[in-house]
Design an enzyme around this catalytic site. Sequence first.
Site, PDB file in Angstrom:
ATOM      1  N   ILE A 157      -5.717  25.870 120.172  1.00 45.11           N
ATOM      2  CA  ILE A 157      -6.608  25.818 121.002  1.00 45.11           C
ATOM      3  C   ILE A 157      -5.298  26.028 122.285  1.00 45.11           C
ATOM      4  CG2 ILE A 157      -7.248  23.885 122.415  1.00 45.11           C
ATOM      5  CD1 ILE A 157     -10.150  25.715 122.603  1.00 45.11           C
ATOM      6  N   CYS A 158      -4.888  26.671 123.569  1.00 48.56           N
ATOM      7  CA  CYS A 158      -4.217  26.481 124.563  1.00 48.56           C
ATOM      8  C   CYS A 158      -5.135  26.921 125.866  1.00 48.56           C
ATOM      9  CB  CYS A 158      -2.861  26.909 124.299  1.00 48.56           C
ATOM     10  SG  CYS A 158      -2.963  28.943 124.531  1.00 48.56           S
ATOM     11  N   ARG A 159      -4.538  27.328 126.785  1.00 47.23           N
ATOM     12  CA  ARG A 159      -5.196  27.591 128.048  1.00 47.23           C
ATOM     13  C   ARG A 159      -6.208  29.369 128.012  1.00 47.23           C
ATOM     14  NH1 ARG A 159      -4.246  31.436 132.842  1.00 47.23           N
ATOM     15  NH2 ARG A 159      -5.784  30.112 134.556  1.00 47.23           N
ATOM     16  N   MET A 168      -9.296  27.854 126.360  1.00 49.67           N
ATOM     17  CA  MET A 168     -10.112  26.722 127.223  1.00 49.67           C
ATOM     18  C   MET A 168     -10.575  27.291 128.359  1.00 49.67           C
ATOM     19  SD  MET A 168     -10.120  23.540 125.840  1.00 49.67           S
ATOM     20  CE  MET A 168     -10.623  22.579 127.354  1.00 49.67           C
TER      21      MET A 168
END
Length: 109
Positions: A60-62, A88
């Site tokens: 996961i990232c932004r 996120m």
Amino acid sequence: MPTVEVADLKDDDFLLDVREDDEWQAGHAARALHIPLSEFVARYGEFTEAVPQDGRVHVICRSGGRSAQVTMYLVQQGVDAVNVDGGMQVWAAVGRPVVDAAGEPGAVL
């Protein structure tokens, strides 16, 4: 690119957060392992020690771009990895808990 929706994640799924330190400190999933994309290759050994041998890695990232890069790398290494679609931003939008570096309610940068 293997992907998974935030809504399909279970509480005990292994989550790898590849955002940078300032993003992590502002808000992250409490159970995630944090290794920033910019340090990932150098810290790969730390990742391999933490990942369950028989489990899938949810990256996961932004919003999904950086995590897609790490997911591709992991798949090339033979790891069962999937990119968390929407990152996120979607995590927070659907009401999943976000905590800051102190364990208090956080925000996604």
